[in-house]
Design a protein around this motif. Structure first.
Motif, short mmCIF file in Angstrom:
data_model
loop_
_atom_site.label_atom_id
_atom_site.label_comp_id
_atom_site.label_asym_id
_atom_site.label_seq_id
_atom_site.Cartn_x
_atom_site.Cartn_y
_atom_site.Cartn_z
N SER A 130 -61.18 -9.16 -8.46
CA SER A 130 -59.76 -9.14 -8.85
C SER A 130 -58.84 -9.47 -7.68
CB SER A 130 -59.39 -7.78 -9.43
OG SER A 130 -59.63 -6.73 -8.50
N VAL A 131 -59.23 -10.41 -6.83
CA VAL A 131 -58.44 -10.72 -5.64
C VAL A 131 -57.05 -11.25 -6.02
CG1 VAL A 131 -58.27 -12.26 -3.65
CG2 VAL A 131 -60.43 -11.13 -4.17
N ARG A 132 -56.02 -10.56 -5.57
CA ARG A 132 -54.63 -10.92 -5.84
C ARG A 132 -54.35 -11.09 -7.34
NH1 ARG A 132 -52.26 -14.70 -0.92
NH2 ARG A 132 -53.28 -13.58 0.78
N ALA A 133 -55.12 -10.41 -8.16
CA ALA A 133 -54.96 -10.58 -9.61
C ALA A 133 -55.29 -9.29 -10.35
CB ALA A 133 -55.87 -11.72 -10.10
N VAL A 134 -55.08 -8.15 -9.71
CA VAL A 134 -55.46 -6.89 -10.34
C VAL A 134 -54.71 -6.67 -11.65
CG1 VAL A 134 -55.44 -4.38 -10.10
CG2 VAL A 134 -56.15 -5.81 -8.18
N GLY A 135 -53.39 -6.89 -11.64
CA GLY A 135 -52.61 -6.68 -12.85
C GLY A 135 -53.07 -7.57 -13.98
N GLN A 136 -53.36 -8.84 -13.68
CA GLN A 136 -53.84 -9.76 -14.72
C GLN A 136 -55.20 -9.33 -15.24
OE1 GLN A 136 -52.48 -10.64 -11.74
NE2 GLN A 136 -51.61 -12.71 -11.80
N VAL A 137 -56.09 -8.92 -14.33
CA VAL A 137 -57.42 -8.46 -14.76
C VAL A 137 -57.30 -7.27 -15.69
CG1 VAL A 137 -59.50 -7.26 -13.95
CG2 VAL A 137 -58.78 -9.38 -12.85
N LEU A 138 -56.47 -6.31 -15.32
CA LEU A 138 -56.32 -5.11 -16.15
C LEU A 138 -55.71 -5.46 -17.50
CD1 LEU A 138 -55.14 -2.52 -13.48
CD2 LEU A 138 -57.42 -2.78 -14.47
N GLY A 139 -54.78 -6.41 -17.52
CA GLY A 139 -54.21 -6.85 -18.79
C GLY A 139 -55.26 -7.46 -19.70
N HIS A 140 -56.13 -8.28 -19.14
CA HIS A 140 -57.21 -8.88 -19.95
C HIS A 140 -58.17 -7.81 -20.45
CE1 HIS A 140 -56.19 -13.12 -19.44
NE2 HIS A 140 -55.93 -12.87 -18.17
N HIS A 155 -64.80 -4.09 -8.43
CA HIS A 155 -65.48 -4.38 -7.17
C HIS A 155 -64.46 -4.67 -6.07
CE1 HIS A 155 -67.19 -7.18 -4.26
NE2 HIS A 155 -66.63 -8.21 -4.86
N TRP A 156 -64.62 -3.98 -4.92
CA TRP A 156 -63.76 -4.19 -3.75
C TRP A 156 -62.29 -4.18 -4.18
CZ3 TRP A 156 -65.75 -7.76 0.70
CH2 TRP A 156 -65.00 -7.55 1.84
N PHE A 157 -61.89 -3.13 -4.85
CA PHE A 157 -60.54 -3.01 -5.41
C PHE A 157 -59.53 -2.85 -4.29
CE2 PHE A 157 -57.00 -0.54 -7.12
CZ PHE A 157 -56.75 -1.18 -8.31
N THR A 158 -58.49 -3.70 -4.30
CA THR A 158 -57.44 -3.61 -3.28
C THR A 158 -56.05 -3.64 -3.93
OG1 THR A 158 -57.53 -6.01 -2.94
CG2 THR A 158 -58.82 -4.63 -1.43
N GLY A 159 -55.97 -3.15 -5.14
CA GLY A 159 -54.69 -3.08 -5.82
C GLY A 159 -53.85 -1.92 -5.33
N SER A 160 -52.73 -1.72 -5.98
CA SER A 160 -51.83 -0.62 -5.62
C SER A 160 -52.31 0.68 -6.24
CB SER A 160 -50.41 -0.94 -6.11
OG SER A 160 -50.41 -0.96 -7.55
N LYS A 161 -51.69 1.78 -5.83
CA LYS A 161 -52.05 3.07 -6.42
C LYS A 161 -51.69 3.11 -7.91
CE LYS A 161 -51.98 5.97 -2.28
NZ LYS A 161 -51.39 7.17 -1.62
N SER A 162 -50.58 2.49 -8.28
CA SER A 162 -50.21 2.48 -9.70
C SER A 162 -51.21 1.64 -10.50
CB SER A 162 -48.79 1.94 -9.88
OG SER A 162 -48.69 0.60 -9.44
N GLU A 163 -51.68 0.54 -9.92
CA GLU A 163 -52.70 -0.26 -10.60
C GLU A 163 -54.01 0.51 -10.68
OE1 GLU A 163 -51.31 -4.83 -9.58
OE2 GLU A 163 -52.36 -3.66 -8.04
N ALA A 164 -54.31 1.30 -9.65
CA ALA A 164 -55.52 2.13 -9.69
C ALA A 164 -55.43 3.14 -10.82
CB ALA A 164 -55.71 2.83 -8.35
#
Length: 251
Positions: A130-140, A155-164
């Protein structure tokens, strides 16, 4: 193979990118490292399954990596044909980094097909990029893969705490590697994740340990610092991780 009962977990490793894949599988057996061998293209599936046949500790995931979609998007048809053979899926997902953004529309179309096929089949476990695309991945995931139709590991999650938190609410797990404990921002994120949703990974050979490509047994070096970060003993964490894996993979 002389297999040792599971002691450690490497839930995301590219075993087929090492010079001697069979040797790496044998090491996982001897050292008791439950390892998910991810693939980047469905064309790699058959050979990976053949080499891991009879292994107690190594499982193979059926992948179509977002970074190869520009050249290999047509392989989604092969991926769909092979899906009935696979319990594990990965590496799949989205990558909006500068090198791969030109293919983002195609990545999105392929990822939607992956998630829809997994939802239809049911019972699949996915390891997701989900590199630079966490929000989009979660939406899908929200639209295409209900938690009762499949399980997602970020895998190797680097999103924000709110995205977490959003990922946690969707039932996601998180696989943690040593690189995620280097920057303070990422350490704080890892410290905030639910302990019962954590797994460990190397993403070898794309990470390094002692100046060489990481291998599955190197997750042993992650246990103590991760335990310290979470305020638990190393042995307690090791047992928690194994229990998390059991809960993830048990229907």
């Amino acid at each position: 193979m002389n297999a040792v009962p599971p002691r450690l977990i490497d839930f995301h490793c590219h075993l087929d990118l090492y010079p001697d894949q069979a040797k790496m599988i044998a090491e996982c057996e001897r050292q008791g490292v439950v390892t998910l061998a991810v693939t980047t293209t469905p064309k790699a599936w058959s050979r990976n399954v053949e080499l891991a046949e009879g292994s107690r500790n190594v499982r193979v995931a059926l992948g179509l990596h977002p970074q190869v979609i520009a050249e290999r998007k047509s392989e989604i048809a092969m991926w769909e044909r092979l899906l009935p053979e696979a319990k594990y899926v990965g590496e799949v997902g989205l990558d909006a980094g500068p090198r791969f953004y030109k293919s983002f529309e195609d990545q999105t179309a392929v990822f939607d097909r992956v998630l829809s096929a997994c939802a239809e089949a049911g019972g699949k476990i996915l390891t997701i990029h989900s590199v630079r695309a966490v929000g989009q991945v979660l939406g899908h995931l929200e639209r295409r893969l209900p938690p009762d139709r499949g399980r997602a590991v970020m895998h190797w999650f680097t999103g924000s705490k709110s995205e977490a938190r959003r990922a946690v609410d969707q039932g996601c797990y998180f696989s943690i590697n040593s690189q995620m404990l280097i920057q303070e921002r990422h350490r704080e994120l890892v410290a905030s994740l639910p302990l019962n949703r954590l797994l460990t990974e190397t993403d070898g050979p794309f990470t390094q340990t002692a100046g060489r490509p990481s291998k599955p047994s190197d997750v042993a070096d992650l246990i103590s610092p991760l335990a310290s970060l979470r305020g638990v003993t190393a042995e307690s964490l090791r047992q928690t991780l194994l229990n998390n894996l059991r809960l993830l993979v048990t229907p």
